[in-house]
Design an enzyme around this catalytic site. Structure first.
Site, PDB file in Angstrom:
ATOM      1  N   ARG A 176      -6.565   3.420  13.769  1.00 32.43           N
ATOM      2  CA  ARG A 176      -6.938   4.775  14.171  1.00 32.43           C
ATOM      3  C   ARG A 176      -8.439   5.007  14.040  1.00 32.43           C
ATOM      4  NH1 ARG A 176      -4.621  10.071  11.140  1.00 32.43           N
ATOM      5  NH2 ARG A 176      -5.918   9.259   9.475  1.00 32.43           N
TER       6      ARG A 176
ATOM      7  N   CYS B  74       2.973 -21.631 -24.817  1.00 31.76           N
ATOM      8  CA  CYS B  74       3.742 -20.395 -24.988  1.00 31.76           C
ATOM      9  C   CYS B  74       4.966 -20.416 -24.066  1.00 31.76           C
ATOM     10  CB  CYS B  74       2.870 -19.184 -24.655  1.00 31.76           C
ATOM     11  SG  CYS B  74       3.747 -17.611 -24.798  1.00 31.76           S
TER      12      CYS B  74
ATOM     13  N   GLU C 180       3.138   3.194  12.981  1.00 33.50           N
ATOM     14  CA  GLU C 180       2.657   3.147  11.593  1.00 33.50           C
ATOM     15  C   GLU C 180       2.959   1.770  11.008  1.00 33.50           C
ATOM     16  OE1 GLU C 180       0.793   5.807   8.650  1.00 33.50           O
ATOM     17  OE2 GLU C 180       1.142   5.884  10.813  1.00 33.50           O
TER      18      GLU C 180
ATOM     19  N   CYS D 218      -0.039 -13.311 -29.957  1.00 28.29           N
ATOM     20  CA  CYS D 218       1.026 -13.309 -28.950  1.00 28.29           C
ATOM     21  C   CYS D 218       2.381 -13.081 -29.610  1.00 28.29           C
ATOM     22  CB  CYS D 218       1.038 -14.634 -28.194  1.00 28.29           C
ATOM     23  SG  CYS D 218       2.429 -14.783 -27.046  1.00 28.29           S
TER      24      CYS D 218
ATOM     25  N   LYS E  56       7.628  10.896   7.683  1.00 31.68           N
ATOM     26  CA  LYS E  56       6.191  10.603   7.761  1.00 31.68           C
ATOM     27  C   LYS E  56       5.967   9.316   6.965  1.00 31.68           C
ATOM     28  CE  LYS E  56       1.620  12.671   7.285  1.00 31.68           C
ATOM     29  NZ  LYS E  56       0.967  11.591   6.559  1.00 31.68           N
TER      30      LYS E  56
END
Length: 667
Positions: free
Chosen positions: A140, A431, A174, A408, A119
């Site tokens: 659908r 940084c 699907e 930091c 499924k």
């Protein structure tokens, strides 16, 4: 439970189920797991069965969830796209098979054969072919009426535009996103500072249900076909035979399909899929047991919501206990500081889990997590491990509280959490954790536009230690760049020319390149026009910044915070020393004929690029937006204008051609 209590609980459950079905099917933004939703639905079904006087045709136990999204054309499904009956134990599957066997005996059918399939966790769609050519595709929806998503489905590479036989056929499949693609897509969204998708199913659904097919095209959608809805001129005896034919004519069919003759084989098939689901490249949320004989299916028939010839077994989520040994913080490329749980290794759903994300500060507080806690781990959507529970009763008193850092951990710059956000971010532009991403943005087309300095070259320059910060781009030597490629002298000269050319860019490009949070090209132009040079911007007061139209307090605070950082001031000084332009070159235009007007651009323009048209609009005081709404003044439509043009027409927004736009410019 008496009748009064049952009625009250049924009403509560219906409201909850309807709310979560809307979030799942219509908004593609689920707030609870599939398992939690299934349990609510199961409780509602059982209560409605026990108290039939409270049953209602409007209950989601009796109809398929989902509605047609505004902006899409409706498609009436000639053959309804029904939902499946869910069961949650092997005993329930056995009960179902017993009923099927009894029905077979009543109809003198000697042996019932079954097909057990995965499924797939995605979005159901119907594909319609005429004379072998793909002509229409639809979601659908509510099973009877879906959304026309033909243009979006055309972007899915595994959907054949033409079949190997000239047949009229409608199939059901699907649409999904593979596990690896989903992880990559979420990683890229994180780097772009966009909200992450909750799971692959909703990522697929959100991608397919886009009004702009160019967005869908960028998403890694795939499809497996699992059913023939209707076919002209051919007949099949069995579902398995149908699948073989679909594969033969060019469809990508469900790869896991196990032929079974009895309950023993069905149980083994379900168990096998469960054991091997970890190895599958796509996510599943169960196994589907289908009657194979198509004539017998006709006898079994359907209910208003589900076919009687199939049932979906839902695998229970596997949970395991383990210890939270430590919490460490990682700094992402965008500066987001993410807490990570370091766990005692534990095997869950076939994988050994030793760490998992804790998302953010709020998640830790909500779960009341402490270092040393015994926690329950579950794999969400078969992919992402998560902590779902803390076993507080197992605490010894030695557990340690955790606090998110406000500095930091990589560069020592201030880390901030903005109002309305859950993330804590490093504010340092130099940084090291952010450097690669900052460099890629700095040289990009909309920023400094340094042609030839792509991600690969930036990576090599960093690896070789040739650059350690953004300003080092302007100290590169010809021989440094030439060393990166075999016979690289010509490439090096071209790149050096592009680097030197970027020094002359207008000020707004440099502001854009700095990557100030919330500040894009538009805001950069506003800053450049108002303050004229970089020094004035760096000295601008918060109150003054907040008064600029389209800036506002949040963006103003971000600008002020950015320029108050020592790392920012250091970078600007280095760029000045490299003779990068710090002054606006744009002459002030007193002609503001588009002031207060919003334009949306769609389709291909002949005389201008999108960027050039945007610059002209902004030069005359107007602004552009990416979506059409009632507040839009003009939609500038070029060739092959798509859904934005359709929406403009439906809202009565003025649509102008490129020629009309030129007339407006020329006055």
């Amino acid at each position: 439970m008496d009748k009064k209590q049952a009625q009250k609980r049924i009403e509560e459950l219906r409201k909850q189920v309807e709310y979560h079905a809307k979030k799942y099917y219509d908004d593609d933004e689920p707030e609870i797991s599939d398992f939690e939703y299934d349990m609510l639905m199961l409780e509602l079904k059982n209560l409605e069965k026990e108290f039939p006087e409270f049953q209602s045709k409007d209950s989601l136990t009796q109809k398929v969830g989902g509605n047609v999204k505004e902006g899409f054309q409706k498609v009436n499904h000639e053959v309804p796209l029904q939902s499946l009956q869910d069961v949650f134990s092997i005993e329930d599957v056995k009960d179902y098979v017993i009923k099927i066997e009894q029905k077979a005996e009543e109809n003198n059918i000697e042996q019932v054969k079954y097909v057990v399939e995965t499924k797939i966790d995605g979005l159901s769609a119907a594909l319609e072919y005429k004379n072998g050519k793909f002509i229409r595709g639809a979601t659908r929806g509510n099973g009877m009426v879906g959304e026309d998503v033909t243009e979006n489905l055309k972007t899915v590479k595994t959907i054949p535009k033409e079949l190997k036989e000239k047949i009229d056929i409608t199939v059901r499949g699907e649409v999904f996103i593979a596990k690896e693609d989903f992880e990559k897509m979420n990683q890229e969204r994180e780097e772009r500072e966009e909200e992450l998708f909750a799971n692959s199913r909703n990522a697929a659904a959100g991608s397919l249900r886009q009004l702009d097919s160019t967005i869908t095209e960028k998403r890694p959608l795939d499809i497996y076909i699992f059913n023939v809805q209707k076919i002209e001129g051919k007949e099949f005896n069995s579902h398995y035979e149908e699948l073989e034919y679909l594969s033969k004519v060019g469809f990508n069919i469900n790869p896991v399909r196990i032929y079974c003759k009895n309950m023993e084989e069905i149980e083994k098939a379900i168990q096998k899929i469960g054991e091997e689901r970890e190895k599958l490249t796509f996510g599943i949320d169960g196994a589907v047991v289908k009657v194979d004989d198509l004539e017998f299916r006709e006898i079994l028939g359907t209910t208003a919501k589900t076919p009687r010839w199939a049932v979906a077994y839902k695998y229970p989520p596997e949970k395991k206990e383990t210890k939270l040994k430590e919490i460490i913080c990682q700094v992402g490329r965008t500066g987001v500081i993410t807490p990570m749980a370091i766990l005692e290794p534990v095997k869950v759903a076939g994988s050994t889990i030793s760490k998992t994300t804790l998302h953010n500060e709020d998640f830790i507080k909500e779960k009341e997590l402490k270092i040393g806690d015994t926690v329950v781990i579950q794999k969400a959507g078969d992919v992402i491990p998560e902590i779902v529970e803390v076993k507080k009763e197992k605490r010894t008193g030695e557990e340690i509280e955790f606090e998110m850092p406000r500095i930091c951990p990589v560069c020592g710059a201030k880390a901030v959490r903005e109002e309305g956000e859950s993330a804590i971010r490093c504010t340092g532009i130099e940084c090291p954790a952010k450097l690669f991403r900052n460099l890629v943005h700095f040289v990009s087309r909309e920023a400094m536009n340094i042609d030839g300095l792509g991600e690969n070259i930036i990576g090599q320059l960093l690896d070789k230690g040739l650059i350690e910060n953004i300003a080092d781009i302007y100290t590169l030597q010809l021989e440094d760049i030439a060393s990166l490629k075999k016979n690289g002298k010509k490439f090096a000269q071209n790149l050096m020319d592009s680097i030197n050319k970027s020094k002359e860019n207008d000020l707004y490009r440099l502001i854009t390149a700095l990557g100030i949070r919330h500040v894009g090209t538009k805001a950069s132009k506003l800053l450049a026009r108002k303050y004229k040079n970089m020094d004035n911007i760096m000295k601008a007061e918060l109150e003054d910044l907040s008064m600029i139209n389209d800036i506002g307090p949040i963006v103003a605070n971000s600008i002020r915070e950015f320029f108050s950082q020592e790392q920012t001031q250091d970078l600007i000084q280095k760029l000045k020393e490299a003779e990068v332009n710090m002054i606006t070159k744009e002459e002030e235009n007193v002609d503001q004929r588009f002031e207060g007007k919003t334009f949306v651009l769609t389709g291909t323009l002949e005389a201008y690029t999108r960027g050039e048209a945007t610059n002209i609009i902004e030069k005359f005081g107007g602004k552009t937006a990416s979506t059409v709404s009632k507040k839009t003044d003009y939609v500038l439509a070029g060739e092959e204008a798509g859904s934005k043009l359709t929406k403009a027409q439906s809202l009565g927004v003025t649509v102008i051609s490129e020629a009309e736009f030129q007339e407006m410019i020329n006055g």
